[in-house]
Each structure stands twice: as structure tokens, then as C-alpha cells.
Design a protein around this motif. Structure first.
Motif, PDB file in Angstrom:
ATOM      1  N   ARG A  63     -66.773  61.115 -33.809  1.00  0.00           N
ATOM      2  CA  ARG A  63     -67.052  62.536 -33.622  1.00  0.00           C
ATOM      3  C   ARG A  63     -65.929  63.365 -34.212  1.00  0.00           C
ATOM      4  O   ARG A  63     -64.775  62.956 -34.184  1.00  0.00           O
ATOM      5  CB  ARG A  63     -67.161  62.871 -32.140  1.00  0.00           C
ATOM      6  N   LYS A  65     -63.261  66.176 -34.045  1.00  0.00           N
ATOM      7  CA  LYS A  65     -62.512  66.777 -32.944  1.00  0.00           C
ATOM      8  C   LYS A  65     -62.690  68.277 -32.969  1.00  0.00           C
ATOM      9  O   LYS A  65     -62.674  68.907 -34.017  1.00  0.00           O
ATOM     10  CB  LYS A  65     -61.030  66.426 -33.046  1.00  0.00           C
ATOM     11  N   TYR A  66     -62.824  68.869 -31.804  1.00  0.00           N
ATOM     12  CA  TYR A  66     -62.964  70.311 -31.675  1.00  0.00           C
ATOM     13  C   TYR A  66     -61.631  70.963 -32.001  1.00  0.00           C
ATOM     14  O   TYR A  66     -60.594  70.594 -31.453  1.00  0.00           O
ATOM     15  CB  TYR A  66     -63.403  70.690 -30.261  1.00  0.00           C
ATOM     16  N   ARG A  67     -61.667  71.918 -32.928  1.00  0.00           N
ATOM     17  CA  ARG A  67     -60.433  72.580 -33.338  1.00  0.00           C
ATOM     18  C   ARG A  67     -60.454  74.076 -33.034  1.00  0.00           C
ATOM     19  O   ARG A  67     -59.706  74.832 -33.599  1.00  0.00           O
ATOM     20  CB  ARG A  67     -60.214  72.378 -34.828  1.00  0.00           C
ATOM     21  N   SER A  69     -62.492  77.912 -32.573  1.00  0.00           N
ATOM     22  CA  SER A  69     -63.344  78.704 -33.447  1.00  0.00           C
ATOM     23  C   SER A  69     -62.922  80.156 -33.407  1.00  0.00           C
ATOM     24  O   SER A  69     -62.656  80.712 -32.348  1.00  0.00           O
ATOM     25  CB  SER A  69     -64.801  78.575 -32.993  1.00  0.00           C
ATOM     26  N   GLY A  77     -58.903  77.885 -34.867  1.00  0.00           N
ATOM     27  CA  GLY A  77     -60.107  77.640 -35.646  1.00  0.00           C
ATOM     28  C   GLY A  77     -60.090  78.282 -37.011  1.00  0.00           C
ATOM     29  O   GLY A  77     -60.987  78.101 -37.803  1.00  0.00           O
TER      30      GLY A  77
END
Length: 78
Positions: A63, A65-67, A69, A77
Motif C-alpha cells: 500500500r 503510505k499516506y503523506r 493532503s 501533502g
């Protein structure tokens, strides 16, 4: 028939169809097959990749990785 296969779903795709469905070039599909990430299956002269194998390939990818937004005001973001 496996429970996750529906009546209207295809069981297998040609290389060209996999390319269209996955949004990858035919050359990339062949490379993934040559590297053992996807399995080609032959029926006569035609080459197919099972829909289940394609799904399993994508599910096995890590997956992202959430960075954050910028939409939500997270400076990371940008």
C-alpha cells in the motif's frame, strides 16, 4: 465456481485486455510474467492471464503510505 466470480465477470483476459484493465502497457504485462509476478496460461495459440491471478497480483503490492493532503490542510501533502 468460486464465490468471488460473478456470472458476468471474465475468468481470464488476453494480454491486451489485461493491459487495458490494469492500465499498464503490454510490455509491462510481459515483463511481469517473465519475472514470475503474473502467470500466463496457454489455450492453443492464445495466451491468457486469469482474473484471479491479476487480482492477487495487485492485492500483493504494498500500500502507498499516506503523506497528507493539501486538500485537508496538511502541509506534508504538498
Amino acid at each position: 465456481m468460486p464465490s468471488n466470480v460473478h456470472k458476468n465477470d471474465k475468468l481470464a483476459y488476453s494480454i491486451r485486455e489485461v493491459s487495458e484493465v490494469a492500465g499498464l502497457s503490454p510490455a509491462t504485462i510481459h515483463k511481469l510474467c517473465n519475472e514470475g509476478h503474473l502467470v500466463r496460461r496457454k489455450v492453443g495459440k492464445r495466451t491468457f492471464i486469469l482474473a484471479q491471478d491479476l487480482e492477487n497480483f495487485f492485492l500483493s503490492r504494498p500500500r502507498e503510505k499516506y503523506r497528507g493532503s493539501a486538500i485537508f490542510g496538511d502541509k506534508e501533502g504538498r
